[in-house]
Structure formats: C-alpha cells, structure tokens
Design an enzyme around this catalytic site. Sequence first.
Site, short mmCIF file in Angstrom:
data_model
loop_
_atom_site.label_atom_id
_atom_site.label_comp_id
_atom_site.label_asym_id
_atom_site.label_seq_id
_atom_site.Cartn_x
_atom_site.Cartn_y
_atom_site.Cartn_z
N CYS A 161 -10.10 55.41 54.06
CA CYS A 161 -11.06 56.47 53.69
C CYS A 161 -12.49 56.00 53.55
O CYS A 161 -13.36 56.48 54.28
CB CYS A 161 -10.59 57.15 52.42
SG CYS A 161 -8.92 57.76 52.56
N GLY B 148 -14.90 42.87 43.94
CA GLY B 148 -13.76 42.36 44.71
C GLY B 148 -14.20 41.88 46.07
O GLY B 148 -15.38 41.57 46.29
N THR C 221 -10.22 65.63 55.65
CA THR C 221 -11.64 65.35 55.41
C THR C 221 -12.40 65.61 56.70
O THR C 221 -12.18 64.92 57.70
CB THR C 221 -11.81 63.88 54.99
OG1 THR C 221 -11.02 63.69 53.82
CG2 THR C 221 -13.26 63.53 54.71
N PHE D 180 -8.55 64.64 46.65
CA PHE D 180 -9.18 63.44 46.10
C PHE D 180 -8.16 62.38 45.69
O PHE D 180 -8.47 61.48 44.92
CB PHE D 180 -10.08 63.81 44.92
CG PHE D 180 -11.18 64.77 45.29
CD1 PHE D 180 -12.32 64.33 45.95
CD2 PHE D 180 -11.06 66.14 45.04
CE1 PHE D 180 -13.33 65.21 46.33
CE2 PHE D 180 -12.05 67.03 45.41
CZ PHE D 180 -13.19 66.57 46.06
N LEU D 181 -6.90 62.50 46.16
CA LEU D 181 -5.88 61.55 45.73
C LEU D 181 -6.10 60.17 46.35
O LEU D 181 -6.71 60.04 47.41
CB LEU D 181 -4.48 62.06 46.05
CG LEU D 181 -4.13 62.45 47.48
CD1 LEU D 181 -3.77 61.23 48.31
CD2 LEU D 181 -2.96 63.42 47.46
C1 UGA Z 1 -10.19 56.94 48.20
C2 UGA Z 1 -10.72 57.78 47.04
O1 UGA Z 1 -10.70 57.03 45.83
C3 UGA Z 1 -9.90 59.05 46.85
O2 UGA Z 1 -10.47 59.87 45.83
C4 UGA Z 1 -9.90 59.84 48.17
O3 UGA Z 1 -9.09 61.00 48.08
C5 UGA Z 1 -9.34 58.94 49.28
O4 UGA Z 1 -10.16 57.75 49.38
C6 UGA Z 1 -9.39 59.74 50.55
O5 UGA Z 1 -10.50 60.10 50.97
O6 UGA Z 1 -8.33 60.14 51.05
P1 UGA Z 1 -8.15 55.23 48.54
O7 UGA Z 1 -8.74 54.94 49.87
O8 UGA Z 1 -6.70 55.49 48.45
O9 UGA Z 1 -8.88 56.50 47.86
O10 UGA Z 1 -8.47 53.95 47.65
P2 UGA Z 1 -9.28 53.55 46.35
O11 UGA Z 1 -8.32 53.32 45.24
O12 UGA Z 1 -10.39 54.49 46.06
O13 UGA Z 1 -9.86 52.13 46.80
C7 UGA Z 1 -10.66 51.99 47.97
C8 UGA Z 1 -11.13 50.57 48.11
O14 UGA Z 1 -12.08 50.24 47.10
C9 UGA Z 1 -10.02 49.52 47.98
O15 UGA Z 1 -10.22 48.50 48.92
C10 UGA Z 1 -10.20 48.97 46.57
O16 UGA Z 1 -9.73 47.67 46.41
C11 UGA Z 1 -11.71 49.04 46.43
N1 UGA Z 1 -12.18 49.12 45.02
C12 UGA Z 1 -11.91 50.19 44.26
C13 UGA Z 1 -12.93 48.05 44.50
O17 UGA Z 1 -13.20 47.05 45.18
N2 UGA Z 1 -13.39 48.16 43.21
C14 UGA Z 1 -13.15 49.24 42.43
O18 UGA Z 1 -13.61 49.27 41.26
C15 UGA Z 1 -12.38 50.28 42.97
#
Ligand code: UGA
Length: 452
Positions: free
Chosen positions: A267, A260, A126, A156-157
């Site tokens: 990220c 949450g 990124t 985008f994983l």
């Molecule tokens: C995020 C993006 O979702 C990916 O698409 C992207 O590729 C990645 O960053 C990156 O740039 O490498 P990630 O950091 O693994 O992925 O985690 P997420 O599952 O997106 O969650 C991020 C944070 O948001 C976590 O703390 C999670 O608990 C929180 N979250 C997520 C919420 O509080 N509510 C939600 O509805 C979703």
Amino acid sequence: MTKNVNITMIGTGYVGLVSGACFAALGHRVTCIDKDKTKIEKLERAEIPIYEAKLKELVDENLSKKQLFFTTELKAAVDTADVIFVAVGTPSCPVTGKADLQYVEGLARELAPLLQQYKVIVLKSTVPIGTGQRFKKIILQINPSAKFDMVSNPEFLREGSAVKDFMNPDRIVIGSESEPSRQLMNSIYDSFLQQQIPILHTDIESSELIKYAANCFLATKIAFINEIADLCEETEANIESVTKGLGLDKRIGPGYLEPGPGFGGSCFPKDTLALIQVAETLASPLSVVESVVQSNENRKKKMIQKILHICGGNILQKRLAILGVAFKANTDDIRESSAMVIIQGLQKLGAKLRIYDPAAMEKAALELPGVEWASTALDAMKEAEVVVIITEWQEFKNLKFNHFKNANKKPIVIDLRNLYDLNEMQKLGISYHSIGRPAVRNLVDIPVPVEG
Ligand code: UGA
C-alpha cells in the site's frame, strides 16, 4: 432502518475477503465473487489464501451460518444484491507508478448490462480521485437506463491485524451523492453507529482523496522519524525518548513513529507513487510526498551501508543470520519489503546469508536464490558472525540471546527494529547496534568500524 443488507463483494483479495467476512459477521448476507475458480472452491472449504489472524475462523463460522457465500457467477450475485462492493486490485504501473485501473474499469463494463434494478455500487478499492465518476460514466455509456448510485467507501485495515482493524475502525468514510445510498450505507455500518464510531459522510472525490492522503501522511511520518533516528545516531540523542516526547503532543500522536528499515508492503509504496502521479497530472505537485518516496528508497540502501560499516567495511564470505523477510510482522507478504532489498544488497557484497522468517520464507525463496534457509531463528544464528533483525516478529522480540552469555565468540547483533533493551544487551556482552540509539560495544570481538 434496514439492518441486514444483501451485499455482493467483487474481488477476494485482502480487502475484499476480509471486508466480506466481517460484513457477514456484522449480520449481513454476503456473497463474495471472484473470477478465479480454484480460489473460490478453496474459499468454500474455508481454505484461506492469505496469512491473516482470525480470518479463517470468521470465514468458517459465517459459511456454516449461511451468512457468507462464494461464487464465480457475476449475474446471479448482482441480481440478489442491494449493495455491490468493488474490491478488485489497483496495482501500480511499473513504469509510471500510476494506479492501473484496468480491473476496475473492466468491471464497470461487465456490470453495466446487469443493472436492471436499483443497486448501490461502492468502490472499496483504493482508486485515484475521479474514478467513482468515471465508473459511473462507463456504466451509463453502455446502459443509459441503468439504475444505480455510486459510493466511495475506502478501507483502512492493515495486513496482519485486518479483522481487528475492520471491526474496530477509527472512522468510516462514505462518499455519496444521494440520500437512498447514504441510508443504505448507514444500515450496513449500523452496529458501528451504535458504538458511536464516527461516520463521515462526504462527496465521492473527497472520500477517494482521504484514503490516499491518509496513507501518504502515515508514510511521511515514518520517513520523517527514520531521518530523525539518523540524526540521533550522529548525536547523543536516543530516538526512543525523542518519539515519546513527540508522540505525547496530541497534535502529533504516537502512532507511526517507529523507526525501521523503511516502509514496504502493498500500500504505502504504491499509494505514494499513485498520488504523486495524480498530482502531477493536475499540475499540483506534492513535493513532500515526492521526498518521502526518495527518502524511503535511500533508507534501504542506507541500511545496507550501515550493516557494512558495522562489519568493518567488508562482508565478503562473512556469515550473516537474517531474521525476517516479510515487510512487517504477522504477515507472509514480501511485496516491497525492505528486507528483500537489503538481503539482495548484502548478497551482492558477498555475504553468506542464512535466513529465517516465521511465515514468509516460502514466498521469499522464489525470489532469493543462493541463500540458505533456516528452520528457526536459533538455527539461522548458528555459527553466524553477525545477526541482522529486519522484521519485528514477536518471536524475535522474545529471543533473549542468553545462550551467548558465556560463549567465547558472540555475534554482533544489528537490530533494524529496536526490539531489545540496551542494558540487557550490555549485560550479555553482545555488540548491539540498533536504530537511532547508542550502540552497545563489546570491545573484545568487534571489528573496528571504518570511517565514512
Ligand atoms: C497500510 C495502512 O496502515 C492501512 O491503514 C491501509 O488500509 C493499508 O495500508 C491499505 O492501504 O490497504 P499495511 O500496508 O498493511 O497498511 O501496513 P502498515 O502496518 O501500515 O505498515 C506499512 C509499513 O510501514 C511496514 O513496512 C511497516 O513496517 C512500516 N512502519 C509502520 C514503520 O516502519 N514504522 C511505523 O511506525 C509503522
């Protein structure tokens, strides 16, 4: 159309290792390269340095099929490659929040003299808008006759479902400047093309911005729903109904609307700050994203206050069980985890903490002296007056709290991820507080919350 491409993946962090293994599984011949010799030796034995479902199996399988290789030798890996992916880290500068491009730019300098035959160089890390062009410029300054095309192809994983996400993308974004590089990228993603997965071809700058804008938009959704959940708590509304009603609108969509303790991970916090920095430099401020960052910082403090308030304004010497330190479920990653901030805040207020996480305790222990670590969730809850759930692990969702049914003393449960059914908690007679939903009060053993 070429189907099997020789790929060299530079950097075996989250994105590099998962993408490398997945490209090998798609039938390409992949060489992953890293400077860390010990890491490479371990990877050659399929010892995976990160906690990620299905990754070990994929690496194992493709090592034995001789589709996947690991090395520290840059020159040989470049010579045999048709396409070179760059997946080195772009951490935040701790002072400015700007993306630190020293690894990316250092690599451009290393690659420059090695580009004797035509290669396609793909930035998967990124990177701020303009980095692709800067990479090209650095190479051409050092080696004006280098033969290559630059491409941007963000990933985008998500951690915790990385292999699944890579193999089932919503879209592939490719920013390029030449027909040969576009063709080669189409060959790499041919099996996704066959499955009718949208492949967006665009220019390099737009592709770079899509990645940041996507992360900032998702972070915005989360910050927004967290504040709406706060509003629910001040009214008779229930956030579950509100998010359902919002998510059914196709223009909004149901994803990333789970309230949450605030977003964390490697990220969203980093990318929101980096885009703000880029925008500021270009005098085109992103006030929405600035508010999101502020809202998310406040969120963690708010969670500490919420716990304190429910405990009657004093947690000195109070025994609290904490379930979850990872920034989300299915990972051992504690980077920017709200749980870490909340735990440290509760520690400062004098609480006695006993903590459990299925995967992240080893990492967290290095940063959290003075807490007790439990061997299971039930072990953490032993003798706890209050149970705080911070990470949404499935094993926490499965907790039924039945053993408290006839207990004389039941803990107060504070659930920052809305894992449990309000009626079930009511039946168990447990005082239960979640996010944006009405509290379940057990009048027998709750301290009366203080006002304010
Ligand atoms: C995020 C993006 O979702 C990916 O698409 C992207 O590729 C990645 O960053 C990156 O740039 O490498 P990630 O950091 O693994 O992925 O985690 P997420 O599952 O997106 O969650 C991020 C944070 O948001 C976590 O703390 C999670 O608990 C929180 N979250 C997520 C919420 O509080 N509510 C939600 O509805 C979703």
